[in-house]
Design a protein around this motif. Structure first.
Motif, PDB file in Angstrom:
ATOM      1  N   CYS A 202      15.866  91.738  50.455  1.00  0.00           N
ATOM      2  CA  CYS A 202      14.400  91.877  50.435  1.00  0.00           C
ATOM      3  C   CYS A 202      13.989  92.202  49.013  1.00  0.00           C
ATOM      4  O   CYS A 202      14.361  93.250  48.477  1.00  0.00           O
ATOM      5  N   ARG A 203      13.196  91.326  48.413  1.00  0.00           N
ATOM      6  CA  ARG A 203      12.844  91.586  47.009  1.00  0.00           C
ATOM      7  C   ARG A 203      11.494  92.289  46.879  1.00  0.00           C
ATOM      8  O   ARG A 203      11.032  92.554  45.797  1.00  0.00           O
ATOM      9  N   GLY A 204      10.851  92.587  47.997  1.00  0.00           N
ATOM     10  CA  GLY A 204       9.599  93.338  47.990  1.00  0.00           C
ATOM     11  C   GLY A 204       8.774  92.943  49.201  1.00  0.00           C
ATOM     12  O   GLY A 204       9.144  91.992  49.885  1.00  0.00           O
ATOM     13  N   PRO A 205       7.704  93.684  49.485  1.00  0.00           N
ATOM     14  CA  PRO A 205       7.280  94.907  48.815  1.00  0.00           C
ATOM     15  C   PRO A 205       8.136  96.110  49.216  1.00  0.00           C
ATOM     16  O   PRO A 205       8.740  96.126  50.278  1.00  0.00           O
TER      17      PRO A 205
ATOM     18  N   ILE B 202      27.690  81.682  45.328  1.00  0.00           N
ATOM     19  CA  ILE B 202      26.904  81.194  46.479  1.00  0.00           C
ATOM     20  C   ILE B 202      25.416  81.437  46.199  1.00  0.00           C
ATOM     21  O   ILE B 202      25.078  82.285  45.367  1.00  0.00           O
ATOM     22  N   PRO B 203      24.526  80.728  46.913  1.00  0.00           N
ATOM     23  CA  PRO B 203      23.091  80.909  46.659  1.00  0.00           C
ATOM     24  C   PRO B 203      22.615  82.345  46.910  1.00  0.00           C
ATOM     25  O   PRO B 203      23.098  83.017  47.823  1.00  0.00           O
ATOM     26  N   LEU B 204      21.655  82.732  46.112  1.00  0.00           N
ATOM     27  CA  LEU B 204      21.027  84.060  46.225  1.00  0.00           C
ATOM     28  C   LEU B 204      19.572  83.839  46.621  1.00  0.00           C
ATOM     29  O   LEU B 204      18.849  83.121  45.926  1.00  0.00           O
ATOM     30  N   ILE B 205      19.163  84.434  47.718  1.00  0.00           N
ATOM     31  CA  ILE B 205      17.810  84.171  48.228  1.00  0.00           C
ATOM     32  C   ILE B 205      17.025  85.478  48.360  1.00  0.00           C
ATOM     33  O   ILE B 205      17.358  86.329  49.184  1.00  0.00           O
ATOM     34  N   GLY B 206      16.001  85.635  47.539  1.00  0.00           N
ATOM     35  CA  GLY B 206      15.155  86.826  47.627  1.00  0.00           C
ATOM     36  C   GLY B 206      14.054  86.570  48.648  1.00  0.00           C
ATOM     37  O   GLY B 206      13.386  85.546  48.591  1.00  0.00           O
ATOM     38  N   VAL B 207      13.884  87.473  49.612  1.00  0.00           N
ATOM     39  CA  VAL B 207      12.885  87.230  50.670  1.00  0.00           C
ATOM     40  C   VAL B 207      11.872  88.372  50.738  1.00  0.00           C
ATOM     41  O   VAL B 207      12.046  89.418  50.115  1.00  0.00           O
ATOM     42  N   ASN B 208      10.829  88.140  51.516  1.00  0.00           N
ATOM     43  CA  ASN B 208       9.759  89.126  51.638  1.00  0.00           C
ATOM     44  C   ASN B 208      10.022  90.065  52.819  1.00  0.00           C
ATOM     45  O   ASN B 208      10.229  89.623  53.953  1.00  0.00           O
ATOM     46  N   HIS B 209       9.964  91.343  52.542  1.00  0.00           N
ATOM     47  CA  HIS B 209      10.195  92.408  53.525  1.00  0.00           C
ATOM     48  C   HIS B 209       9.276  92.259  54.756  1.00  0.00           C
ATOM     49  O   HIS B 209       9.729  92.360  55.898  1.00  0.00           O
ATOM     50  N   LEU B 210       8.007  91.967  54.514  1.00  0.00           N
ATOM     51  CA  LEU B 210       7.058  91.904  55.645  1.00  0.00           C
ATOM     52  C   LEU B 210       7.294  90.670  56.507  1.00  0.00           C
ATOM     53  O   LEU B 210       7.135  90.701  57.725  1.00  0.00           O
TER      54      LEU B 210
ATOM     55  N   GLY C 136       5.012 101.695  57.580  1.00  0.00           N
ATOM     56  CA  GLY C 136       4.664 102.901  56.839  1.00  0.00           C
ATOM     57  C   GLY C 136       3.876 102.600  55.579  1.00  0.00           C
ATOM     58  O   GLY C 136       3.108 103.429  55.095  1.00  0.00           O
ATOM     59  N   GLY C 137       4.038 101.405  55.038  1.00  0.00           N
ATOM     60  CA  GLY C 137       3.356 101.061  53.792  1.00  0.00           C
ATOM     61  C   GLY C 137       2.302  99.981  53.929  1.00  0.00           C
ATOM     62  O   GLY C 137       1.512  99.779  52.999  1.00  0.00           O
ATOM     63  N   HIS C 138       2.262  99.283  55.058  1.00  0.00           N
ATOM     64  CA  HIS C 138       1.356  98.135  55.189  1.00  0.00           C
ATOM     65  C   HIS C 138       0.716  98.045  56.575  1.00  0.00           C
ATOM     66  O   HIS C 138       1.354  98.363  57.572  1.00  0.00           O
ATOM     67  N   SER C 139      -0.520  97.588  56.590  1.00  0.00           N
ATOM     68  CA  SER C 139      -1.165  97.139  57.835  1.00  0.00           C
ATOM     69  C   SER C 139      -1.827  95.831  57.451  1.00  0.00           C
ATOM     70  O   SER C 139      -2.752  95.823  56.643  1.00  0.00           O
TER      71      SER C 139
ATOM     72  N   LEU D 231       4.430  89.220  71.362  1.00  0.00           N
ATOM     73  CA  LEU D 231       5.856  89.362  71.041  1.00  0.00           C
ATOM     74  C   LEU D 231       6.072  90.596  70.174  1.00  0.00           C
ATOM     75  O   LEU D 231       5.314  90.842  69.233  1.00  0.00           O
ATOM     76  N   PHE D 232       7.129  91.345  70.497  1.00  0.00           N
ATOM     77  CA  PHE D 232       7.543  92.504  69.687  1.00  0.00           C
ATOM     78  C   PHE D 232       9.029  92.366  69.374  1.00  0.00           C
ATOM     79  O   PHE D 232       9.763  91.752  70.157  1.00  0.00           O
ATOM     80  N   PRO D 233       9.488  92.993  68.291  1.00  0.00           N
ATOM     81  CA  PRO D 233      10.944  93.002  68.074  1.00  0.00           C
ATOM     82  C   PRO D 233      11.595  93.943  69.097  1.00  0.00           C
ATOM     83  O   PRO D 233      10.933  94.853  69.601  1.00  0.00           O
ATOM     84  N   GLN D 234      12.884  93.742  69.353  1.00  0.00           N
ATOM     85  CA  GLN D 234      13.623  94.749  70.121  1.00  0.00           C
ATOM     86  C   GLN D 234      13.504  96.040  69.317  1.00  0.00           C
ATOM     87  O   GLN D 234      13.464  95.988  68.084  1.00  0.00           O
ATOM     88  N   LYS D 235      13.507  97.186  70.020  1.00  0.00           N
ATOM     89  CA  LYS D 235      13.255  98.467  69.325  1.00  0.00           C
ATOM     90  C   LYS D 235      14.173  98.674  68.115  1.00  0.00           C
ATOM     91  O   LYS D 235      13.735  99.132  67.070  1.00  0.00           O
ATOM     92  N   LYS D 236      15.442  98.288  68.240  1.00  0.00           N
ATOM     93  CA  LYS D 236      16.366  98.583  67.131  1.00  0.00           C
ATOM     94  C   LYS D 236      16.077  97.728  65.896  1.00  0.00           C
ATOM     95  O   LYS D 236      16.581  98.021  64.818  1.00  0.00           O
ATOM     96  N   TYR D 237      15.266  96.688  66.048  1.00  0.00           N
ATOM     97  CA  TYR D 237      14.921  95.860  64.886  1.00  0.00           C
ATOM     98  C   TYR D 237      13.485  96.101  64.399  1.00  0.00           C
ATOM     99  O   TYR D 237      12.969  95.334  63.599  1.00  0.00           O
ATOM    100  N   CYS D 238      12.829  97.175  64.909  1.00  0.00           N
ATOM    101  CA  CYS D 238      11.445  97.451  64.471  1.00  0.00           C
ATOM    102  C   CYS D 238      11.415  98.048  63.073  1.00  0.00           C
ATOM    103  O   CYS D 238      10.579  97.691  62.257  1.00  0.00           O
ATOM    104  N   SER D 239      12.305  99.000  62.818  1.00  0.00           N
ATOM    105  CA  SER D 239      12.263  99.635  61.494  1.00  0.00           C
ATOM    106  C   SER D 239      13.124  98.833  60.519  1.00  0.00           C
ATOM    107  O   SER D 239      13.794  97.878  60.903  1.00  0.00           O
ATOM    108  N   ASP D 240      13.103  99.228  59.247  1.00  0.00           N
ATOM    109  CA  ASP D 240      13.753  98.423  58.208  1.00  0.00           C
ATOM    110  C   ASP D 240      15.241  98.204  58.490  1.00  0.00           C
ATOM    111  O   ASP D 240      15.959  99.152  58.819  1.00  0.00           O
ATOM    112  N   ASN D 241      15.675  96.962  58.344  1.00  0.00           N
ATOM    113  CA  ASN D 241      17.079  96.610  58.575  1.00  0.00           C
ATOM    114  C   ASN D 241      17.366  95.311  57.822  1.00  0.00           C
ATOM    115  O   ASN D 241      16.457  94.543  57.514  1.00  0.00           O
ATOM    116  N   ALA D 242      18.646  95.064  57.545  1.00  0.00           N
ATOM    117  CA  ALA D 242      18.993  93.879  56.743  1.00  0.00           C
ATOM    118  C   ALA D 242      18.978  92.594  57.561  1.00  0.00           C
ATOM    119  O   ALA D 242      18.787  91.513  56.995  1.00  0.00           O
ATOM    120  N   ALA D 243      19.161  92.698  58.881  1.00  0.00           N
ATOM    121  CA  ALA D 243      19.180  91.468  59.701  1.00  0.00           C
ATOM    122  C   ALA D 243      17.897  90.680  59.496  1.00  0.00           C
ATOM    123  O   ALA D 243      17.902  89.448  59.466  1.00  0.00           O
TER     124      ALA D 243
END
Ligand code: KG4
Ligand code: ZN
Length: 335
Positions: A74-77, A99-107, A136-139, A289-301
Motif C-alpha cells: 500500500c503506497r498510501g494514504p 519480479i514486478p513491484l506494484i504500489g496500490v491504494n490503501h482505500l 480511522g483516517g477517511h470517510s 456488501l461488507f468485508p468479513q470482520k477479520k478483513y475490515c481493519s488494515d491488512n496486507a491481503a
C-alpha cells in the motif's frame, strides 16, 4: 499468480501471500498496545514498530512459500514514516527476486476486501456501485464504475467516522482504539432517553463529524460520568454517526441508481452499521456488501487483492517497477 503483499499504512504491520484467488496467509501484527498508553497513534512510534516487525513477518511468511511472481504494497494514504517501511522492503524484495513491484491504494484495498469469502477472492461486484469507505483516517463516498475506475463523490470535511468514534470514546475515558469499545458499551445501554443531532451537510455528498463530537462534549460537561450514563452516550452517538453515514450513502445510491453498496474500512466492522445498512437497502432492493470482520481493519491481503485485479486486467505486463513511488494517487477524481 503468486503475490506477496505488504502493508504498513498506520498501526498494523501485515504481510500476506496470495496464490491465484486464494489468500494462503495473512499475518497481522497490531501495535495497539504501543499506542494505547498515549491514547492514540504516535507516528514516530508506529514507524519504529513497523521497521522492527516487518522483517520478522516477512521471514515467517516466506519460509516454506514458493517464490512470488509479483510483490505489492500500500503506497498510501497513510502515515509517511509508516508507508516508507513497506515501500522500502517491497522494493528491495522485488529487485532481489526480479519480479514486478506494484504500489496500490490503501482505500481501494478496503473496498476490494468486500469480495473475500472464506479467504478466497470472489466476483461479487455488479458495477456501477456505490462505495462507502469509513476508517480511522477517511470517510469517502465513491461511484465505482469498474476495478480501478472510481469517482470521488464526497469526503469528510473534518473528522473521519472512525476518528469520531475514537475521540468520543476518549472523552468518555475509554482506551484507544475507541470504535470497538464504544460499540460494545452501546449494546449494554439500558437508558436510551436522549439523542444527538445527526451530522448532515445539506449539499452534495460530504460528511462532517466534528459537530457530533462537540455535541457529546457539551452533554458530558460538568456531569458525573456513571457507567450507565456513558453507555447511553455511546448508544446515542453510534445512532447519530451511523445515520449520517447511511443518509449520504442512500442519497448517492438513489442518484446513481445502483443495485449494490459496498462498505469498507475499520468502521465497517460495526454491528449496528451493518444492521442499519442491510435493512434499509434491502427495502430498496439494493444489496449491501461488507468485508468479513477479520478483513475490515488494515491488512496486507487487501493490497494483494488490488494487485490481483491489476494483473488480471493485463496491466503491468513485463514491468519490473510500476507505481512504486510514494506519491498519493489522484485517480479518485471529484465530480
Ligand atoms: O481501516 P482501519 O483499520 O485503519 C485506518 O485505515 O484508519 O480503521 C480503524 C478505525 C478506528 O478508528 C477504529 O476505532 C474503527 O476503525 N473501528 C470501529 C470498529 N472497529 C474498528 N469503529 C466502530 N465500530 C467498530 N466495531
Ligand atoms: Zn485502513
Amino acid at each position: 499468480m503468486k503475490i506477496l503483499a505488504l502493508e504498513s499504512t498506520c498501526d498494523e504491520t501485515s504481510v500476506a501471500f496470495l496464490n491465484g484467488r486464494k489468500i494462503e496467509k495473512n499475518l497481522v501484527y497490531s501495535q495497539i498496545k504501543i499506542h494505547r498508553k498515549y491514547k492514540g497513534v504516535v507516528p514516530e512510534a508506529a514507524s519504529r514498530a513497523h521497521s522492527e516487525k516487518m522483517a520478522a513477518l516477512l521471514k515467517k511468511i516466506t519460509a516454506n512459500s514458493k517464490k512470488p511472481q509479483a510483490i505489492t504494497f500500500c503506497r498510501g494514504p497513510g502515515l509517511n514514516g509508516s508507508l516508507i517501511v513497506s515501500a522500502v522492503a517491497a522494493k528491495t524484495l522485488s529487485e532481489y527476486y526480479a519480479i514486478p513491484l506494484i504500489g496500490v491504494n490503501h482505500l481501494e484495498g478496503h473496498f476490494l476486501s468486500c469480495e473475500i469469502e472464506n479467504d478466497e477472492i470472489k466476483n461479487k461486484f455488479k458495477f456501477p456501485l456505490i462505495v462507502l469507505i469509513a476508517s480511522g483516517g477517511h470517510s469517502e463516498l465513491w461511484l465505482a464504475e469498474n476495478y480501478g475506475i472510481y469517482k470521488l463523490l464526497g469526503s469528510t470535511r473534518d473528522d473521519a467516522a472512525g476518528e469520531a468514534f475514537d475521540k468520543t470514546a476518549k472523552l468518555l475515558g475509554f482506551p484507544y482504539p475507541g470504535g470497538p469499545i464504544l460499540e460494545r458499551e452501546a449494546l449494554k445501554a439500558s437508558k436510551k432517553d436522549f439523542s444527538f443531532p445527526i451530522p448532515f451537510v445539506r449539499e452534495g455528498f460530504d460528511f462532517s463529524f466534528s459537530g457530533l463530537k462537540t455535541a457529546v462534549a457539551y452533554k458530558l460537561d460538568g456531569k458525573k460520568l456513571s457507567i450507565g450514563f456513558k453507555r447511553s452516550v455511546c448508544y446515542a452517538f453510534q445512532e447519530a454517526a451511523v445515520d449520517a453515514l447511511l443518509k449520504k450513502t442512500a442519497q448517492a445510491a438513489e442518484k446513481y441508481k445502483v443495485k449494490q453498496i459496498a462498505v469498507g474500512g475499520g468502521v465497517s466492522a460495526n454491528g449496528r452499521l451493518r444492521e442499519a445498512f442491510t435493512s434499509y437497502f434491502k427495502g430498496k432492493n439494493i444489496e449491501t456488501l461488507f468485508p468479513q470482520k477479520k478483513y475490515c481493519s488494515d491488512n496486507a491481503a487487501m493490497a494483494g487483492l488490488c494487485a490481483f485485479r491489476r494483473l488480471e486486467a493485463g496491466e503491468f505486463k513485463n514491468c519490473v517497477s510500476v507505481n512504486a513511488d510514494l506519491k498519493i494517487e489522484s485517480w479518485r477524481k471529484k465530480c
